[in-house]
Design a protein around this motif. Structure first.
Motif, PDB file in Angstrom:
ATOM      1  N   LEU A 404       0.820  -1.212   0.000  1.00 42.52           N
ATOM      2  CA  LEU A 404       0.000   0.000   0.000  1.00 42.52           C
ATOM      3  C   LEU A 404       0.853   1.262   0.000  1.00 42.52           C
ATOM      4  CD1 LEU A 404      -2.716   1.498   0.488  1.00 42.52           C
ATOM      5  CD2 LEU A 404      -2.371   1.092   2.923  1.00 42.52           C
ATOM      6  N   LEU A 405       0.475   2.214  -0.838  1.00 39.15           N
ATOM      7  CA  LEU A 405       1.104   3.548  -0.853  1.00 39.15           C
ATOM      8  C   LEU A 405       0.036   4.559  -0.482  1.00 39.15           C
ATOM      9  CD1 LEU A 405       3.048   3.923  -4.201  1.00 39.15           C
ATOM     10  CD2 LEU A 405       3.969   3.447  -1.944  1.00 39.15           C
ATOM     11  N   LEU A 406       0.409   5.499   0.380  1.00 32.90           N
ATOM     12  CA  LEU A 406      -0.578   6.489   0.805  1.00 32.90           C
ATOM     13  C   LEU A 406       0.083   7.857   0.904  1.00 32.90           C
ATOM     14  CD1 LEU A 406      -3.425   7.081   2.132  1.00 32.90           C
ATOM     15  CD2 LEU A 406      -2.319   6.614   4.303  1.00 32.90           C
ATOM     16  N   VAL A 407      -0.555   8.865   0.317  1.00 32.93           N
ATOM     17  CA  VAL A 407      -0.120  10.256   0.531  1.00 32.93           C
ATOM     18  C   VAL A 407      -1.324  11.010   1.086  1.00 32.93           C
ATOM     19  CG1 VAL A 407       0.649  12.398  -0.558  1.00 32.93           C
ATOM     20  CG2 VAL A 407       1.680  10.246  -1.239  1.00 32.93           C
ATOM     21  N   ARG A 408      -1.182  11.432   2.352  1.00 32.17           N
ATOM     22  CA  ARG A 408      -2.287  12.178   2.977  1.00 32.17           C
ATOM     23  C   ARG A 408      -2.200  13.640   2.570  1.00 32.17           C
ATOM     24  NH1 ARG A 408      -3.932   9.397   8.125  1.00 32.17           N
ATOM     25  NH2 ARG A 408      -2.505   7.638   8.341  1.00 32.17           N
ATOM     26  N   GLY A 409      -3.358  14.274   2.403  1.00 31.08           N
ATOM     27  CA  GLY A 409      -3.421  15.705   2.112  1.00 31.08           C
ATOM     28  C   GLY A 409      -2.746  16.031   0.791  1.00 31.08           C
ATOM     29  N   THR A 410      -2.502  17.318   0.587  1.00 32.95           N
ATOM     30  CA  THR A 410      -1.776  17.707  -0.620  1.00 32.95           C
ATOM     31  C   THR A 410      -0.538  18.485  -0.191  1.00 32.95           C
ATOM     32  OG1 THR A 410      -1.911  18.839  -2.742  1.00 32.95           O
ATOM     33  CG2 THR A 410      -3.203  19.796  -0.960  1.00 32.95           C
ATOM     34  N   HIS A 411       0.518  18.363  -0.937  1.00 36.76           N
ATOM     35  CA  HIS A 411       1.797  18.934  -0.496  1.00 36.76           C
ATOM     36  C   HIS A 411       2.372  19.915  -1.495  1.00 36.76           C
ATOM     37  CE1 HIS A 411       1.973  16.011   2.786  1.00 36.76           C
ATOM     38  NE2 HIS A 411       1.315  15.255   1.930  1.00 36.76           N
ATOM     39  N   GLY A 412       1.516  20.406  -2.356  1.00 35.05           N
ATOM     40  CA  GLY A 412       1.989  21.368  -3.344  1.00 35.05           C
ATOM     41  C   GLY A 412       2.481  20.650  -4.596  1.00 35.05           C
ATOM     42  N   PHE A 413       2.395  21.365  -5.694  1.00 34.64           N
ATOM     43  CA  PHE A 413       2.707  20.783  -7.007  1.00 34.64           C
ATOM     44  C   PHE A 413       4.115  20.180  -7.071  1.00 34.64           C
ATOM     45  CE2 PHE A 413       4.309  21.435 -11.377  1.00 34.64           C
ATOM     46  CZ  PHE A 413       3.491  20.521 -12.014  1.00 34.64           C
ATOM     47  N   LEU A 414       5.104  20.964  -6.604  1.00 33.53           N
ATOM     48  CA  LEU A 414       6.489  20.512  -6.790  1.00 33.53           C
ATOM     49  C   LEU A 414       6.815  19.269  -5.986  1.00 33.53           C
ATOM     50  CD1 LEU A 414       8.418  23.874  -7.063  1.00 33.53           C
ATOM     51  CD2 LEU A 414       7.866  22.241  -8.871  1.00 33.53           C
ATOM     52  N   LYS A 415       6.339  19.236  -4.718  1.00 33.34           N
ATOM     53  CA  LYS A 415       6.634  18.068  -3.871  1.00 33.34           C
ATOM     54  C   LYS A 415       5.970  16.815  -4.429  1.00 33.34           C
ATOM     55  CE  LYS A 415       7.837  19.389   0.765  1.00 33.34           C
ATOM     56  NZ  LYS A 415       7.362  19.767   2.062  1.00 33.34           N
ATOM     57  N   GLN A 416       4.717  16.971  -4.881  1.00 36.00           N
ATOM     58  CA  GLN A 416       4.015  15.793  -5.416  1.00 36.00           C
ATOM     59  C   GLN A 416       4.618  15.356  -6.742  1.00 36.00           C
ATOM     60  OE1 GLN A 416       0.042  15.723  -2.953  1.00 36.00           O
ATOM     61  NE2 GLN A 416      -0.232  15.672  -5.114  1.00 36.00           N
ATOM     62  N   LEU A 417       5.042  16.341  -7.520  1.00 38.24           N
ATOM     63  CA  LEU A 417       5.668  16.003  -8.793  1.00 38.24           C
ATOM     64  C   LEU A 417       6.973  15.237  -8.542  1.00 38.24           C
ATOM     65  CD1 LEU A 417       5.203  16.440 -11.828  1.00 38.24           C
ATOM     66  CD2 LEU A 417       6.768  18.376 -11.687  1.00 38.24           C
ATOM     67  N   ALA A 418       7.691  15.639  -7.483  1.00 40.29           N
ATOM     68  CA  ALA A 418       8.955  14.970  -7.154  1.00 40.29           C
ATOM     69  C   ALA A 418       8.719  13.499  -6.837  1.00 40.29           C
ATOM     70  CB  ALA A 418       9.622  15.679  -5.977  1.00 40.29           C
ATOM     71  N   VAL A 419       7.583  13.200  -6.189  1.00 39.37           N
ATOM     72  CA  VAL A 419       7.263  11.797  -5.882  1.00 39.37           C
ATOM     73  C   VAL A 419       7.117  11.022  -7.194  1.00 39.37           C
ATOM     74  CG1 VAL A 419       5.497  10.252  -4.943  1.00 39.37           C
ATOM     75  CG2 VAL A 419       6.143  12.310  -3.678  1.00 39.37           C
ATOM     76  N   PHE A 420       6.362  11.581  -8.146  1.00 40.02           N
ATOM     77  CA  PHE A 420       6.140  10.860  -9.406  1.00 40.02           C
ATOM     78  C   PHE A 420       7.389  10.812 -10.271  1.00 40.02           C
ATOM     79  CE2 PHE A 420       1.807  11.424  -8.059  1.00 40.02           C
ATOM     80  CZ  PHE A 420       1.338  10.142  -8.279  1.00 40.02           C
ATOM     81  N   ASP A 421       8.284  11.782 -10.044  1.00 34.99           N
ATOM     82  CA  ASP A 421       9.523  11.797 -10.778  1.00 34.99           C
ATOM     83  C   ASP A 421      10.412  10.615 -10.362  1.00 34.99           C
ATOM     84  OD1 ASP A 421      11.150  13.030 -12.634  1.00 34.99           O
ATOM     85  OD2 ASP A 421      12.382  13.922 -11.047  1.00 34.99           O
ATOM     86  N   LYS A 422      10.285  10.246  -9.075  1.00 35.04           N
ATOM     87  CA  LYS A 422      11.161   9.176  -8.560  1.00 35.04           C
ATOM     88  C   LYS A 422      10.573   7.783  -8.758  1.00 35.04           C
ATOM     89  CE  LYS A 422      13.181  11.830  -4.787  1.00 35.04           C
ATOM     90  NZ  LYS A 422      12.956  12.104  -3.375  1.00 35.04           N
ATOM     91  N   VAL A 423       9.313   7.705  -9.189  1.00 35.95           N
ATOM     92  CA  VAL A 423       8.625   6.417  -9.213  1.00 35.95           C
ATOM     93  C   VAL A 423       9.198   5.467 -10.273  1.00 35.95           C
ATOM     94  CG1 VAL A 423       6.729   6.903 -10.834  1.00 35.95           C
ATOM     95  CG2 VAL A 423       6.304   5.478  -8.842  1.00 35.95           C
ATOM     96  N   GLU A 424       9.887   6.033 -11.263  1.00 36.44           N
ATOM     97  CA  GLU A 424      10.419   5.202 -12.342  1.00 36.44           C
ATOM     98  C   GLU A 424      11.281   4.067 -11.798  1.00 36.44           C
ATOM     99  OE1 GLU A 424      12.540   7.403 -15.249  1.00 36.44           O
ATOM    100  OE2 GLU A 424      12.852   5.648 -16.526  1.00 36.44           O
ATOM    101  N   LYS A 425      12.111   4.392 -10.766  1.00 42.29           N
ATOM    102  CA  LYS A 425      13.004   3.362 -10.223  1.00 42.29           C
ATOM    103  C   LYS A 425      12.544   2.917  -8.828  1.00 42.29           C
ATOM    104  CE  LYS A 425      16.733   3.708 -13.225  1.00 42.29           C
ATOM    105  NZ  LYS A 425      15.884   3.754 -14.388  1.00 42.29           N
ATOM    106  N   GLY A 426      11.370   3.316  -8.417  1.00 48.35           N
ATOM    107  CA  GLY A 426      10.857   2.926  -7.098  1.00 48.35           C
ATOM    108  C   GLY A 426      11.426   3.755  -5.964  1.00 48.35           C
ATOM    109  N   ALA A 427      12.130   4.860  -6.270  1.00 45.19           N
ATOM    110  CA  ALA A 427      12.788   5.664  -5.232  1.00 45.19           C
ATOM    111  C   ALA A 427      11.804   6.563  -4.476  1.00 45.19           C
ATOM    112  CB  ALA A 427      13.895   6.512  -5.855  1.00 45.19           C
TER     113      ALA A 427
END
Ligand SMILES: Nc1ncnc2c1ncn2[C@@H]1O[C@H](COP(=O)(O)OP(=O)(O)OP(=O)(O)O)[C@@H](O)[C@H]1O
Length: 438
Positions: A404-427
């Motif tokens: 399970l992956l969970l992100v509570r609330g919203t953390h602003g565009f850049l922080k959330q984008l950084a999460v998706f940026d790292k997902v390619e390698k599971g980081a």
């Protein structure tokens, strides 16, 4: 023990040797000619040209041997095999080759014995000449499933002498209807040339039969990528090979069955069976919001996510989860142990699925409650959500647990984008805003 057979190709001697691990062909002067169409074969007496490497330089290993047989009418031994384009690259694309050599008079029995030895080794523990029920969704993904099957998959199945009962899905829900009625005794496997939607229908069709337990165990499922995301295919074969229909076809013939946990999802008064992910929040709305962009292929996932992240929307949810592991180190260890031992889990005879209380029952004390606005809640049985999205790197197919992956609330565009940026390698699991549990 080494087995060998001396044969000829337009009067030139060729020697075949088999050592239990692979078959070596020595003396074939134009072996580099690969099969281009379903009826062609590399047997014309042309000198070696610049067309490609000589595939006989290395032995053809057991997994790549599809058929070796003696044709009494032509007095020839035929070898059907797939061969990597680049020997030194384990992820190399593969091509289909057919080799034919003349068997001298008096050598027929020796040839038949040789074929039996090679085929026994090449199919050790596997069913030869599988009987396949093939379902093709002509409208899946970019509507290329029919072409993919005819040009890339059918020749491989024919080369392995599989029998095929091919059917095209004609409407939404057709694959489910077919799976509900399919004769379990008539086929060894059901092969989908489609995306994950049709696989979902097949699994749900099999599980809605009165003989559901037998059906889901007995009828193996083969997956040829013909959809947009092909998440199950890339989770089994990796990002590159998961989109390679030829490699996937070889898995149908030579792969070993893998048990996959199925999740039960109750919604309104209906029960569904899910084999990939259960999604809530921006990841699901990204998918739903780009339904009309299927022509883009799997690029639509990224576009949908960007749109959702930019909107900064959060989604209210009330959930209770039974958590088995919270620490990232423990989850990683659990995965590493299973991965290193790499034993194939045979499907258990014990049918007791893990049960959870009904929605109307009180939530058990020890469960964790989430009553919050979330960006996303994403549970999965498979590591890849899509190509380039290793969302659940520690997911295991048959540990009885959901990652399970969970992100509570919203953390602003850049922080959330950084999460998706790292997902390619599971980081992304290292990000402070992501909770990952099992
Ligand atoms: N002949 C048909 N006409 C319309 N819809 C169909 C037909 N055959 C199948 N379908 C539906 O098409 C949907 C999508 O199919 P499929 O899973 O093959 O592709 P996809 O959704 O593009 O792939 P992915 O899930 O990998 O993104 C399925 O839900 C299925 O019910």
């Amino acid at each position: 023990m080494i087995h060998s057979l001396k044969v000829t190709k337009v009067l030139h001697p060729v020697e075949l040797t088999y050592d239990g691990e692979g078959l070596r062909i020595e003396g074939d002067f134009n072996a580099h000619k690969k099969v281009k169409t379903r009826h062609a074969c590399g047997c014309f007496p042309l000198p070696p040209g610049p067309q490609g490497p000589d595939p006989t330089l290395l032995p053809i290993d057991n997994t790549h041997l599809l058929q070796v047989f003696y044709n009494g009418k032509t007095h020839m031994i035929q070898i059907h095999a797939i061969i990597p384009q680049h020997f030194d690259d384990p992820q190399s694309p593969v091509d289909l080759y057919k080799f034919m050599y003349t068997v001298e008079r008096g050598q027929e029995q020796a040839c038949l014995d040789f074929c039996t030895t090679v085929m026994d080794g090449a199919y050790k523990g596997l069913v030869m000449k599988k009987r396949l029920k093939v379902l093709i969704n002509p409208f899946g993904g970019q509507s290329k499933a029919k072409e993919i099957f005819d040009t890339q998959v059918r020749p491989i199945f024919e080369a392995a002498k599989c029998s095929m009962d091919v059917q095209y899905t004609e409407y939404q829900g057709h694959a489910m209807d077919i799976a509900k009625q399919v004769d379990l005794q008539a086929y060894d496997a059901m092969v989908t040339v489609s995306g994950d939607g049709v696989i979902h229908e097949v699994i749900n069709g099999l599980l809605s039969r009165p003989d559901a337990h037998q059906a889901i165990r007995q009828l193996l499922l083969g997956v040829i990528p013909g959809g947009t995301g092909n998440a199950l295919s890339i989770s089994m074969l990796g990002e590159r090979r998961g989109f390679d229909p030829i490699y996937a076809a070889v898995q149908v013939i030579k792969g070993r069955p893998l048990a996959l946990d199925i999740c039960s999802v109750a919604y309104d008064d209906h029960r569904y069976y899910s084999f990939l992910s259960q999604n809530y929040g921006i990841t699901s709305y990204a998918d739903l919001g780009t339904e009309h962009l299927r022509w883009m292929g799997d690029g639509r996932t990224v576009l949908g996510l960007l749109k959702e992240i930019m909107s900064g929307t959060t989604y209210g949810m009330e959930t209770a989860v039974d958590i088995a592991m919270t620490s990232k180190e423990t989850i990683q260890r659990h995965y590493d142990t299973a991965h290193d031992s790499a034993t194939w889990v045979e499907m258990s005879e014990n049918d007791d699925a893990m049960t959870i209380p009904a929605l109307t029952d009180p939530v058990p004390e020890e469960w964790t409650k989430i009553d919050d606005n979330v960006s996303f809640f994403l549970a999965s049985k498979t590591p890849y959500l899509a190509r380039g999205m290793l969302s659940h790197p520690c997911a295991l197919p048959n540990d009885g647990l959901l990652d399970l992956l969970l992100v509570r609330g919203t953390h602003g565009f850049l922080k959330q984008l950084a999460v998706f940026d790292k997902v390619e390698k599971g980081a992304h699991l290292d990000s402070k805003i992501v909770s990952s549990w099992v």
